[in-house]
Write an enzyme that holds these catalytic residues in place. Structure first.
Site, PDB file in Angstrom:
ATOM      1  N   LYS A   1       0.866  -1.182   0.000  1.00 15.96           N
ATOM      2  CA  LYS A   1       0.000   0.000   0.000  1.00 15.96           C
ATOM      3  C   LYS A   1       0.899   1.226   0.000  1.00 15.96           C
ATOM      4  CE  LYS A   1      -3.883  -2.022   2.546  1.00 15.96           C
ATOM      5  NZ  LYS A   1      -4.726  -1.913   3.756  1.00 15.96           N
TER       6      LYS A   1
ATOM      7  N   HIS B   1       0.621   5.979   3.402  1.00 17.12           N
ATOM      8  CA  HIS B   1      -0.526   6.825   3.729  1.00 17.12           C
ATOM      9  C   HIS B   1      -0.072   7.979   4.620  1.00 17.12           C
ATOM     10  CE1 HIS B   1      -4.447   8.056   5.289  1.00 17.12           C
ATOM     11  NE2 HIS B   1      -4.988   7.367   4.303  1.00 17.12           N
TER      12      HIS B   1
ATOM     13  N   HIS C   1       0.622   7.710   8.308  1.00 18.35           N
ATOM     14  CA  HIS C   1       1.891   7.207   8.846  1.00 18.35           C
ATOM     15  C   HIS C   1       2.906   8.325   9.075  1.00 18.35           C
ATOM     16  CE1 HIS C   1       0.274   3.402   7.073  1.00 18.35           C
ATOM     17  NE2 HIS C   1       0.724   2.943   8.222  1.00 18.35           N
TER      18      HIS C   1
END
Length: 576
Positions: free
Chosen positions: A137, A140, A143
């Site tokens: 992923k 984001h 984070h």
């Protein structure tokens, strides 16, 4: 330096009260600089110090006055007073300036980090687990906080002499990979994967999730994929390894931009087998129960309230997130023999860590060495693309906005690498905006406020550091070894010296609470004091002796400013 003055005060006080000077020194604090008038330098609150050593019928102010009358001025202490239940001390101004500037020149990066005040803290091996994105992923923006907070904590612990192990515990296992593995066979494209790995995997994940919501067979297929993964099926394992390697390569690019590094890229996958050992340990202790549907649970309550049961293994025998976390914690206890382990995650995981630490206790492990530092959410972080999802978009936006601001500013200099400079300033802006308040609080992000060049912002800190650097470059006079600092008696110098005395106290407060806001506030104060001094203490046009002393003063202020910015995770710029 503060410890020199603390020691002199403590020795005199200890002779009067009959306590060890080391004990007295721990009760002496620097008085914060007053904006409107000069204040004393140190204060000693007598109530706790003199309990059992003075007349219990006298009030705090009387105790302070009695102690003050028994103390005398000397070559170090120029004034003794009483204020709000404390004895106050003003030190010799010439000695103050000379001692602080000499100590900064002597200690360099370690200034304020190895004082008597900090010497009582144990030097421990510290593990900090932070960032921890989910493999396959894109990074984001959620984070970002874990990454910069964890980096700050690791930097802080390292700065005071701890051996620090920085761990990025990747989310590289679990049902998400079952879905992704199933989805890649349907929606995946190897060519797109090589071109833009994380974006393509993200797209595949979104599509398969949508499909799984409408088709139970897809979810069953995902569970079967995960089971094969846990059993080590070669083809499935090869695909997972490919996704993991590509993801780490992409994450490394973002970490490089942030100036963040790790000692160990660990992950849930490392503990799939050890999690079975944890389950066996729970069985052996008789605390693993099985529900009607075959799920393995542990009762975390004193009674038999089913809501207190925590699942640790699925009915098909595959491990859960908490089981792998337990295995990782136990493995690190055995491998590293650490003094403390700090997990940095958002506050939604508070219950998870409470339960995990409780299970460690049940297993007879020392969970008292494990700490969770939770943080709140960032709200309203948008880029020109709209509501932001990915961290790279935020970093690009910060760089682009700073380049625009720098181009519009009349004072901007020609730079060799304007984009690189803008990136460092933009990241400083993000970090300071994030670190201003209590970590647990949610906060509203505002681009315009974060990127202001004035006020308490990261841009202001970078500007101050760059301006002090430019002053050195323009007026450098070479050797400062025998600089006479007796001419540095102006109010702006004295206020700055007093502020520099407090550095170790601020570091201590950060260590106690693991909150960066104290250091941010301190640096803003130092930046504003430096600005006043820069405005009122010209170097050009001064006599050589005065110019040299002022340059030494500005150089040492810049050193402390830059060193502390690095602890925050900010890379200081030298021109902007």
């Amino acid at each position: 330096m503060a410890c020199l003055f603390r020691r002199a005060i403590a020795e005199q006080v200890s002779r009067v009260v009959g306590l060890p000077s080391e004990t007295v020194a721990q009760s002496i604090r620097v008085i914060p600089v007053h904006r409107k008038h000069e204040s004393p330098d140190f204060q000693l609150f007598v109530n706790s110090l003199l309990d059992g050593h003075s007349d219990p019928t006298s009030n705090i102010h009387e105790k302070a006055e009695k102690l003050a009358k028994k103390l005398t001025r000397d070559s170090v202490i120029s004034e003794i007073g009483v204020a709000r239940g404390a004895v106050t001390f003003k030190v010799n101004r010439e000695l103050l300036t000379k001692a602080v500037l000499h100590k900064i020149s002597q200690d360099g990066q370690s200034y304020g980090l190895n004082t008597e005040l900090l010497s009582v803290l144990p030097k421990r091996k510290t593990i900090v687990e932070y960032s921890s994105p989910n493999i396959a992923k894109k990074f984001h923006v959620g984070h970002l906080r874990s990454t910069i907070i964890g980096n700050f904590i690791a930097n802080l612990k390292e700065a005071v002499g701890n051996e620090v192990i920085r761990i990025n515990y990747l989310g590289d296992w679990g049902l998400q990979f079952g879905l992704l593995g199933t989805g890649f066979s349907t929606f995946g494209c190897e060519k797109e994967l090589e071109a833009n790995p994380l974006q393509h995997l993200f797209d595949v994940y979104v599509k398969i999730n949508e499909a799984a919501e409408k088709d139970d067979a897809i979810r069953s297929s995902a569970k079967e994929f995960l089971k094969k993964l846990e059993e080590g099926h070669p083809q499935v394992l090869s695909l997972w390894t490919h996704f993991r390697d590509l993801s780490i390569q992409e994450y490394a690019k973002v970490y490089k931009r942030l100036g963040v590094h790790f000692d160990d890229y660990s992950g849930e996958s490392f503990y799939k087998e050890k999690s079975q050992e944890v389950l066996q340990l729970l069985k052996n202790k008789g605390i693993l129960k099985t529900t009607e549907n075959g799920t393995g649970v542990i009762d975390l309550s004193e009674g038999q309230d089913f809501s207190s049961y925590k699942a640790v293994v699925r009915s098909d025998g595959t491990s859960l997130y908490i089981t792998r976390d337990l295995a990782a914690a136990i493995d690190r206890m055995d491998t590293y023999r650490f003094g403390e382990m700090i997990y940095v995650t958002d506050k939604s995981q508070q219950t998870h860590f409470q339960q995990m630490f409780k299970i460690l206790e049940i297993l007879g492990k020392d969970a008292g060495r494990c700490y969770h530092v939770p943080f709140g959410l960032v709200k309203g972080m948008k880029t020109r693309k709209g509501d932001v999802i990915f961290l790279e978009d935020v970093l690009d936006e910060a760089r682009a906005r700073m380049l625009q601001n720098m181009a519009a500013a009349e004072t901007s200099k020609e730079l060799e690498d304007p984009a690189g400079t803008a990136e460092k300033i933009g990241i400083a802006a993000l970090i300071v905006q994030d670190f201003k308040g209590p970590l647990l609080s949610d906060y509203q992000f505002d681009w315009d406020r974060a990127l202001q060049s004035y006020g308490d912002t990261g841009v202001f800190l970078q500007y101050t550091h760059a301006r002090l650097n430019s002053l050195q470059a323009l007026c450098d006079m070479g050797d400062y070894t025998d600089t006479d600092t007796s001419c540095l008696q102006e109010p702006s110098v004295i206020s700055t010296m007093q502020h520099l005395l407090r550095y170790d106290e601020v570091v201590l407060k950060c260590l106690e609470d693991l909150q960066p806001r104290y250091l941010v506030t301190y640096l803003m104060g130092l930046g504003h004091l430096a600005s006043v001094a820069h405005r009122t203490l010209p170097v050009k046009g001064s006599t050589p002796e005065v110019a040299l002393a002022r340059l030494l003063f500005f150089r040492n202020v810049q050193k402390v400013l830059g060193n502390a910015m690095k602890i925050l995770g900010i890379m200081p710029v030298t021109n902007m």
